[in-house]
Design a protein around this motif. Sequence first.
Motif, mmCIF file in Angstrom:
data_model
loop_
_atom_site.group_PDB
_atom_site.id
_atom_site.type_symbol
_atom_site.label_atom_id
_atom_site.label_comp_id
_atom_site.label_asym_id
_atom_site.label_seq_id
_atom_site.Cartn_x
_atom_site.Cartn_y
_atom_site.Cartn_z
ATOM 1 N N UNK A 42 38.060 41.661 43.946
ATOM 2 C CA UNK A 42 39.286 40.898 44.071
ATOM 3 C C UNK A 42 39.211 39.981 45.284
ATOM 4 N N UNK A 43 38.614 40.453 46.372
ATOM 5 C CA UNK A 43 38.558 39.660 47.586
ATOM 6 C C UNK A 43 37.786 38.366 47.362
ATOM 7 N N UNK A 44 36.637 38.441 46.684
ATOM 8 C CA UNK A 44 35.863 37.236 46.409
ATOM 9 C C UNK A 44 36.646 36.302 45.499
ATOM 10 N N UNK A 45 37.247 36.850 44.452
ATOM 11 C CA UNK A 45 38.047 36.018 43.555
ATOM 12 C C UNK A 45 39.224 35.398 44.305
ATOM 13 N N UNK A 46 39.835 36.176 45.173
ATOM 14 C CA UNK A 46 40.957 35.702 45.971
ATOM 15 C C UNK A 46 40.536 34.504 46.815
ATOM 16 N N UNK A 125 39.329 27.091 36.365
ATOM 17 C CA UNK A 125 38.439 28.257 36.387
ATOM 18 C C UNK A 125 38.582 29.103 37.649
ATOM 19 N N UNK A 126 38.780 28.510 38.840
ATOM 20 C CA UNK A 126 38.961 29.357 40.026
ATOM 21 C C UNK A 126 40.162 30.289 39.909
ATOM 22 N N UNK A 127 41.213 29.856 39.210
ATOM 23 C CA UNK A 127 42.383 30.705 39.022
ATOM 24 C C UNK A 127 42.134 31.749 37.942
ATOM 25 N N UNK A 128 41.334 31.374 36.938
ATOM 26 C CA UNK A 128 41.026 32.340 35.878
ATOM 27 C C UNK A 128 40.306 33.563 36.441
ATOM 28 N N UNK A 129 39.591 33.390 37.553
ATOM 29 C CA UNK A 129 38.937 34.526 38.194
ATOM 30 C C UNK A 129 39.946 35.590 38.598
ATOM 31 N N UNK A 130 41.171 35.160 38.906
ATOM 32 C CA UNK A 130 42.234 36.099 39.275
ATOM 33 C C UNK A 130 43.020 36.544 38.046
ATOM 34 N N UNK A 131 43.285 35.606 37.145
ATOM 35 C CA UNK A 131 44.128 35.911 35.991
ATOM 36 C C UNK A 131 43.463 36.839 34.985
ATOM 37 N N UNK A 155 28.491 34.080 42.221
ATOM 38 C CA UNK A 155 29.340 35.102 41.621
ATOM 39 C C UNK A 155 29.165 35.021 40.115
ATOM 40 N N UNK A 156 28.724 36.099 39.499
ATOM 41 C CA UNK A 156 28.544 36.154 38.050
ATOM 42 C C UNK A 156 29.643 37.011 37.439
ATOM 43 N N UNK A 157 30.298 36.486 36.426
ATOM 44 C CA UNK A 157 31.288 37.265 35.694
ATOM 45 C C UNK A 157 30.863 37.350 34.231
ATOM 46 N N UNK A 158 31.110 38.508 33.627
ATOM 47 C CA UNK A 158 30.792 38.735 32.221
ATOM 48 C C UNK A 158 32.039 39.274 31.543
ATOM 49 N N UNK A 159 32.451 38.614 30.477
ATOM 50 C CA UNK A 159 33.626 39.047 29.736
ATOM 51 C C UNK A 159 33.276 40.205 28.806
#
Length: 237
Positions: A42-46, A125-131, A155-159
């Motif tokens: 969360x901190x990185x996404x924040x 997209x930066x907000x989608x990291x939180x949403x 930062x890698x995200x996988x849905x």
Amino acid sequence: MKFTYILLFSALAMVSCNNNQKTSENATLNDVVLENDSLQNIDIRHKIANANGFQDWKDVSDMAFTFNVDRGDSHFERAWIWKPKTGNVQMISLKDTLRYNRSKMDSLIKKTDAAFINDKYWLLAPFQLVWDEGISFSEKENVPAPISKDTLNQLTIVYGDEGGYTPGDAYDFFYDKNFKIKEWNYRKANAEKPTMTITWEDYKNYNGLEIATMHKDSTGNFKLYFTNISVKKETEN
């Protein structure tokens, strides 16, 4: 414009915004922290979200933008008017204008909403990291960016494999020391090889929101960009 061309760009970056996967454009960061088990992630996404003005999103009542794609001499565009607090959306294309509410969609409207989710994801997209929820994370420091070769963090995200319009997709965000995204990879179905690698350029401030208005591939032949952006807050209505 060929229909297959429109479909291609409608599917480039679709993610998780249907009833099977939880997302909320109205969520505050505190809401997300309370619901998520990993404070580190969360901190990185924040930090990435706040570097783009996430703290101002709670006051946004109206947003408009035009999504553009140029490939060589071909051009495609569609415009959106969105009221995030009510869920009302209006799509304006060369052929049609359509209005709907995201809480009341039939099978035909879902096709339009899929295009909206795609275009909104590119824009915010930066907000989608939180949403977005149902995603896993991994991080790397001091890695070469795929296009510029600048040393950035990744930062890698996988849905998740279930829910959303394109489950299982992955994104590699390359961001600088100010937590601003500079490039990304889109990897369909979490493939090892990127499906698309694009820059994030020409950041501009719209009523507190920092938005990258231009994206290019390594050749410059492909451009995805935003025009006619406007952001209105509740106090301005």
